[in-house]
Design a protein around this motif. Structure first.
Motif, PDB file in Angstrom:
ATOM      1  N   ASP A   1      -1.344  13.647  -5.178  1.00  0.00           N
ATOM      2  CA  ASP A   1      -1.438  12.738  -4.039  1.00  0.00           C
ATOM      3  C   ASP A   1      -1.250  11.299  -4.518  1.00  0.00           C
ATOM      4  O   ASP A   1      -1.494  10.976  -5.687  1.00  0.00           O
ATOM      5  CB  ASP A   1      -2.808  12.865  -3.347  1.00  0.00           C
ATOM      6  CG  ASP A   1      -2.912  14.146  -2.521  1.00  0.00           C
ATOM      7  OD1 ASP A   1      -1.900  14.868  -2.433  1.00  0.00           O
ATOM      8  OD2 ASP A   1      -3.996  14.413  -1.981  1.00  0.00           O
ATOM      9  N   LYS A  39      -3.088   0.605  -3.697  1.00  0.00           N
ATOM     10  CA  LYS A  39      -3.255  -0.587  -2.874  1.00  0.00           C
ATOM     11  C   LYS A  39      -2.345  -1.699  -3.365  1.00  0.00           C
ATOM     12  O   LYS A  39      -2.041  -1.798  -4.562  1.00  0.00           O
ATOM     13  CB  LYS A  39      -4.715  -1.063  -2.913  1.00  0.00           C
ATOM     14  CG  LYS A  39      -5.714  -0.036  -2.373  1.00  0.00           C
ATOM     15  CD  LYS A  39      -5.458   0.275  -0.913  1.00  0.00           C
ATOM     16  CE  LYS A  39      -6.492   1.270  -0.380  1.00  0.00           C
ATOM     17  NZ  LYS A  39      -6.191   1.649   1.021  1.00  0.00           N
ATOM     18  N   LYS A  62       0.584   5.515   0.262  1.00  0.00           N
ATOM     19  CA  LYS A  62      -0.303   6.660   0.488  1.00  0.00           C
ATOM     20  C   LYS A  62       0.511   7.873   0.885  1.00  0.00           C
ATOM     21  O   LYS A  62       1.401   7.791   1.731  1.00  0.00           O
ATOM     22  CB  LYS A  62      -1.339   6.346   1.567  1.00  0.00           C
ATOM     23  CG  LYS A  62      -2.459   7.370   1.630  1.00  0.00           C
ATOM     24  CD  LYS A  62      -3.624   6.872   2.458  1.00  0.00           C
ATOM     25  CE  LYS A  62      -4.792   7.857   2.449  1.00  0.00           C
ATOM     26  NZ  LYS A  62      -5.417   7.968   1.125  1.00  0.00           N
ATOM     27  N   TYR A  63       0.210   9.014   0.237  1.00  0.00           N
ATOM     28  CA  TYR A  63       0.895  10.263   0.546  1.00  0.00           C
ATOM     29  C   TYR A  63       0.015  11.411   0.051  1.00  0.00           C
ATOM     30  O   TYR A  63      -0.551  11.357  -1.041  1.00  0.00           O
ATOM     31  CB  TYR A  63       2.256  10.327  -0.162  1.00  0.00           C
ATOM     32  CG  TYR A  63       2.939  11.661  -0.044  1.00  0.00           C
ATOM     33  CD1 TYR A  63       3.544  12.065   1.142  1.00  0.00           C
ATOM     34  CD2 TYR A  63       2.975  12.536  -1.139  1.00  0.00           C
ATOM     35  CE1 TYR A  63       4.170  13.302   1.240  1.00  0.00           C
ATOM     36  CE2 TYR A  63       3.607  13.769  -1.048  1.00  0.00           C
ATOM     37  CZ  TYR A  63       4.202  14.146   0.144  1.00  0.00           C
ATOM     38  OH  TYR A  63       4.816  15.368   0.237  1.00  0.00           O
ATOM     39  N   THR A  64      -0.126  12.436   0.880  1.00  0.00           N
ATOM     40  CA  THR A  64      -0.891  13.612   0.479  1.00  0.00           C
ATOM     41  C   THR A  64      -0.042  14.861   0.685  1.00  0.00           C
ATOM     42  O   THR A  64       0.819  14.906   1.563  1.00  0.00           O
ATOM     43  CB  THR A  64      -2.193  13.753   1.293  1.00  0.00           C
ATOM     44  OG1 THR A  64      -1.863  13.916   2.686  1.00  0.00           O
ATOM     45  CG2 THR A  64      -3.074  12.524   1.127  1.00  0.00           C
ATOM     46  N   ASP A  89       0.844  -1.186   0.000  1.00  0.00           N
ATOM     47  CA  ASP A  89       0.000   0.000   0.000  1.00  0.00           C
ATOM     48  C   ASP A  89       0.883   1.241   0.000  1.00  0.00           C
ATOM     49  O   ASP A  89       1.894   1.299   0.714  1.00  0.00           O
ATOM     50  CB  ASP A  89      -0.897   0.039   1.245  1.00  0.00           C
ATOM     51  CG  ASP A  89      -1.978  -1.034   1.204  1.00  0.00           C
ATOM     52  OD1 ASP A  89      -2.156  -1.663   0.145  1.00  0.00           O
ATOM     53  OD2 ASP A  89      -2.650  -1.216   2.237  1.00  0.00           O
ATOM     54  N   GLN A 143       2.027   7.879  -9.744  1.00  0.00           N
ATOM     55  CA  GLN A 143       2.025   7.717  -8.296  1.00  0.00           C
ATOM     56  C   GLN A 143       3.012   6.630  -7.871  1.00  0.00           C
ATOM     57  O   GLN A 143       3.774   6.798  -6.910  1.00  0.00           O
ATOM     58  CB  GLN A 143       0.617   7.345  -7.806  1.00  0.00           C
ATOM     59  CG  GLN A 143      -0.418   8.439  -7.944  1.00  0.00           C
ATOM     60  CD  GLN A 143      -1.789   8.002  -7.444  1.00  0.00           C
ATOM     61  OE1 GLN A 143      -1.901   7.216  -6.509  1.00  0.00           O
ATOM     62  NE2 GLN A 143      -2.839   8.493  -8.091  1.00  0.00           N
ATOM     63  N   ASP A 170      -2.197   7.252  -3.728  1.00  0.00           N
ATOM     64  CA  ASP A 170      -3.092   6.331  -3.011  1.00  0.00           C
ATOM     65  C   ASP A 170      -3.206   5.046  -3.831  1.00  0.00           C
ATOM     66  O   ASP A 170      -4.040   4.937  -4.722  1.00  0.00           O
ATOM     67  CB  ASP A 170      -4.460   6.971  -2.802  1.00  0.00           C
ATOM     68  CG  ASP A 170      -5.353   6.122  -1.889  1.00  0.00           C
ATOM     69  OD1 ASP A 170      -4.853   5.135  -1.319  1.00  0.00           O
ATOM     70  OD2 ASP A 170      -6.548   6.453  -1.756  1.00  0.00           O
TER      71      ASP A 170
END
Length: 322
Positions: free
Chosen positions: A172, A176, A161-163, A159, A189, A174
């Motif tokens: 951003d 999985k 995730k980074y914003t 996974d 990403q 996101d």
């Protein structure tokens, strides 16, 4: 017969026209304000010796007119016309190096200081490899390329995730874990993510693996037919010093070659973390770095990588052909 002839004529014309537009006139290049110095001109490639291409990805957001970007990602694609082997080297962008005529700085600063020629000269002196060509693309160019080839089926290893409010959440991350079909946005990403324990070390590994998958997809029959369309979609976002003839020769060589290996520069056992104006990466021994590069170039891991793994599948990233 008339339809076939018309299609072939369109294909050749469109492909040639698109390739010709990749090498932009000086005034249309993002590096138009960077002065060209004779001592920084890259060597010519005759077609018989090893040829090295510097691939650079950058972020053009927030730049003022005439301002050159830093290189966010740097890779060397090294082709040997004799052995038909290709090796891919990713270079850590925060490596602290000597930039000819400009003292020492992070490697990614060379592009903003003196443009592609200075980047090629800096990396040539660092690695001992003659860098004849460069290809620069920004975020949008990468997205357009992946979308143009219909996306890529790829295994995301965890996974992610980074914003970032600073980017207005435009970039951003996101993703999985698992096998999935990545379009251009999600592929960007994946190759940009570096918020894990080893930061850029693991990011460069991901970039090499994903580029191998992109190369594989580009070689599929349908994408070969669509090549003029693909090229036309990425032209506005790409800058290079290759002429059309250079591209044809390199494309022919690449199609006949196989990826024999990939590596990170500098390797883990030849780097040291420093704090020079922030976190940087130092090289313990530059002579050993160049020796390591020659060892990698002499190797061929493709035969071993193509062998079935214990689970019965071959390594896709290692066996891909650029």
């Amino acid at each position: 017969m008339a339809i076939v002839i018309a299609f072939v004529a369109w294909y050749v014309y469109s492909g040639y026209h698109a390739l010709d537009r990749l090498e932009k006139p000086k005034e249309d290049s993002i590096f138009s304000n960077v002065p060209e110095k004779p001592e920084e001109q890259p060597p010519e490639w005759t077609g018989s010796e090893r040829v090295n291409v510097l691939l650079m990805g950058g972020d053009n957001r927030g730049l003022t007119k005439g301002e050159a970007p830093r290189s966010d990602s740097m890779l060397i694609a090294s082709f040997d016309p004799t052995s038909k082997k290709v090796h891919l080297f990713s270079i850590l962008r925060d490596t602290y190096v000597k930039i000819p005529g400009h003292g020492s700085d992070r490697l990614n600063a060379a592009l903003s200081i003196g443009g592609p020629n200075l980047s090629m000269k800096t990396i040539s002196e660092l690695t001992g490899l003659d860098i004849q060509y460069y290809v620069y693309a920004d975020f949008q160019g990468f997205i357009k390329l992946v979308d143009a080839i219909g996306g890529v089926d790829f295994y995301v290893e965890k996974d992610m995730k980074y914003t970032s409010a600073a980017d207005k959440h435009l970039y951003d991350i996101d993703l999985k874990q698992g096998q999935q079909h990545l379009d251009g946005d999600h592929a960007l990403q994946y190759v940009r993510f570096r918020h894990d324990k080893l930061s850029d070390f693991t990011r460069t590994e991901r970039q090499r693996a994903f580029l191998g998958a992109v190369a594989d997809k580009l070689q599929s029959g349908w994408n070969l037919i669509k090549l003029p369309i693909i090229l036309n979609k990425v032209v506005p976002y790409v800058d290079t010093n290759m002429s059309v003839n250079d591209m044809w020769k390199l494309a022919s060589l690449g199609y006949k070659s196989h990826q024999a290996g990939s590596a990170q520069l500098p390797p883990m056992d030849n780097l040291v973390e420093q704090n020079i104006g922030g976190s940087t990466i130092g090289i313990r021994d530059e002579d050993k770095l160049r020796e390591y590069i020659q060892e990698v170039l002499a190797s061929d891991s493709s035969a071993a990588s193509a062998s079935p793994s214990p689970s019965g599948s071959a390594s896709a990233s290692a066996s891909a052909t650029p």
